[in-house]
Design an enzyme around this catalytic site. Structure first.
Site, short mmCIF file in Angstrom:
data_model
loop_
_atom_site.label_atom_id
_atom_site.label_comp_id
_atom_site.label_asym_id
_atom_site.label_seq_id
_atom_site.Cartn_x
_atom_site.Cartn_y
_atom_site.Cartn_z
N GLY A 107 -6.10 -14.87 12.27
CA GLY A 107 -4.76 -14.86 11.66
C GLY A 107 -4.37 -13.43 11.27
N HIS A 108 -5.29 -12.76 10.55
CA HIS A 108 -5.01 -11.36 10.16
C HIS A 108 -4.88 -10.48 11.39
CE1 HIS A 108 -7.48 -12.78 6.60
NE2 HIS A 108 -6.40 -12.35 6.01
N ASP A 133 1.09 -18.63 4.13
CA ASP A 133 1.50 -18.45 2.74
C ASP A 133 3.02 -18.37 2.68
OD1 ASP A 133 -1.14 -18.20 1.44
OD2 ASP A 133 -1.35 -16.55 2.84
N GLN A 139 -4.17 -11.66 -9.17
CA GLN A 139 -3.51 -12.85 -8.61
C GLN A 139 -4.39 -14.10 -8.66
OE1 GLN A 139 -3.15 -10.88 -4.61
NE2 GLN A 139 -3.40 -12.95 -3.86
N MET A 149 -6.73 -9.42 1.85
CA MET A 149 -7.82 -9.46 0.87
C MET A 149 -9.16 -9.51 1.62
SD MET A 149 -6.49 -11.36 -2.49
CE MET A 149 -6.74 -13.05 -1.97
N GLY A 150 -9.15 -9.09 2.89
CA GLY A 150 -10.39 -9.04 3.65
C GLY A 150 -10.81 -10.40 4.16
N SER A 188 -7.99 -19.46 7.67
CA SER A 188 -7.96 -18.96 6.30
C SER A 188 -9.32 -18.39 5.95
CB SER A 188 -7.65 -20.12 5.34
OG SER A 188 -7.97 -19.75 4.02
N SER A 189 -9.33 -17.34 5.15
CA SER A 189 -10.61 -16.77 4.72
C SER A 189 -11.41 -17.81 3.95
CB SER A 189 -10.36 -15.56 3.82
OG SER A 189 -9.50 -14.67 4.48
N ARG A 190 -10.71 -18.72 3.30
CA ARG A 190 -11.39 -19.74 2.51
C ARG A 190 -12.14 -20.75 3.37
NH1 ARG A 190 -9.31 -19.42 -2.82
NH2 ARG A 190 -7.45 -18.13 -2.83
O1 PAF Z 1 -2.05 -12.95 1.28
C1 PAF Z 1 -2.93 -12.25 0.78
O2 PAF Z 1 -4.02 -12.08 1.32
C2 PAF Z 1 -2.67 -11.59 -0.57
O3 PAF Z 1 -1.95 -12.42 -1.40
C3 PAF Z 1 -2.03 -10.20 -0.46
C4 PAF Z 1 -0.62 -10.29 0.10
C5 PAF Z 1 -2.88 -9.30 0.41
C6 PAF Z 1 -1.91 -9.57 -1.85
O4 PAF Z 1 -3.17 -9.42 -2.45
#
Ligand code: PAF
Length: 279
Positions: free
Chosen positions: A35-36, A149, A60, A29-30, A184-186
């Protein structure tokens, strides 16, 4: 590195690659962080072509304020991806992903009745909607997800089984800041005060693991919650110790091979999640 905003252009690019090697996919989700990037690097290492999607999926989010404030940093994300070996960034609009509302509901069984599923009604259904669409368009051989997650990984494995999709789900270790806070992005949304205290979450969970053999599950849960709630800036929403496969809470340590402690904590306006394996 290509950046595509429509399904057609993205799929056309991938058609040239398909058949010549494997396609790895990292849905995000950018607001990308280390981590990403670790997922992307792993995909680059293991596949001939890597696709990263950047899409803040509205279906979501059960809290409209959370959707509104979720960080959107596409330009910075693209810059970060340039150094990874990623071949294609897919960054669609909401209309592109959902020309019509998605009415599908998935039955993830007991996996979604606990923890994040219980606290965020509809959340995993929305994850299922977007991930199944993305998998349909990208048709990856492998897809990479972070274990922060933990419940999401279990739900996505179930989704793949329900829809009979031919994709390997690869789960990757949690990446942490030096002070232990799970990336985390948050984290970007935390105030300086909350950011300073947030590592207490991982510290308390590490302590729980270190002490658990001399305590019952119930005592371990309560002690961990107390340690975190001692800070007036943090409030535990839940701390559950669950069976690693069924995700159902355990009462005795022997009920799971590798029990997992999963936590959600409210840090001011920001909700953080984390987990740890009891070994
Ligand atoms: O983990 C996330 O960032 C989101 O839940 C995902 C898997 C990209 C789905 O929108």
């Amino acid at each position: 590195m290509r950046i595509e905003k429509t399904k057609e252009s993205m799929m056309a690019f991938l058609e040239e690659k398909r058949g010549k090697g494997t396609i790895g996919f990292v849905p995000t989700m950018g607001a990308l962080h280390e981590g990403h990037l670790s997922l992307v690097r792993r995909s680059v290492k293991e596949n001939d072509c890597t696709v990263v999607s950047v899409f803040v999926n509205p279906t979501q989010f059960n809290n409209p304020e959370d959707l509104k404030t979720y960080p959107r940093t596409l330009d910075a994300d693209v810059e970060l991806l340039k150094g990874t070996g990623c071949d294609l960034v897919f960054a669609p609009s909401v209309e592109e992903m959902y020309p019509e509302p998605d009415q599908r509901t998935f039955d993830f069984g007991d996996l979604e009745t606990v923890m994040e599923g219980a606290m965020r009604p509809g959340h995993f259904n929305g994850v299922g909607q977007v991930v199944s669409r993305l998998f349909d368009y990208v048709r990856p051989d492998r897809a990479y997800f972070g274990m922060k997650d933990f419940q999401q990984v279990a739900v996505i494995k179930k989704l793949v089984e329900l829809l009979n999709m031919n994709v390997e789900i690869v789960s990757c270790d949690i990446i942490r800041e030096k002070d232990g806070l799970a990336k985390s992005s948050r984290n970007l949304l935390l105030t300086a005060e909350h950011r300073e205290i947030a590592p207490l979450i991982h510290q308390a969970m590490k302590q729980a693991v270190a002490e658990h053999q001399t305590q019952t599950v119930k005592e371990t849960i309560q002690k961990t919650i107390d340690v975190i709630n001692e800070s007036p800036l943090l409030e535990v929403e839940y701390f559950s110790i669950v069976n690693d496969r069924t995700l159902q809470p355990i009462e005795k340590w022997e009920e799971a091979m590798s029990p997992v402690g999963c936590i959600a904590v409210q840090a001011g306006e920001v909700r953080l999640i984390d987990n740890i394996v009891f070994k």
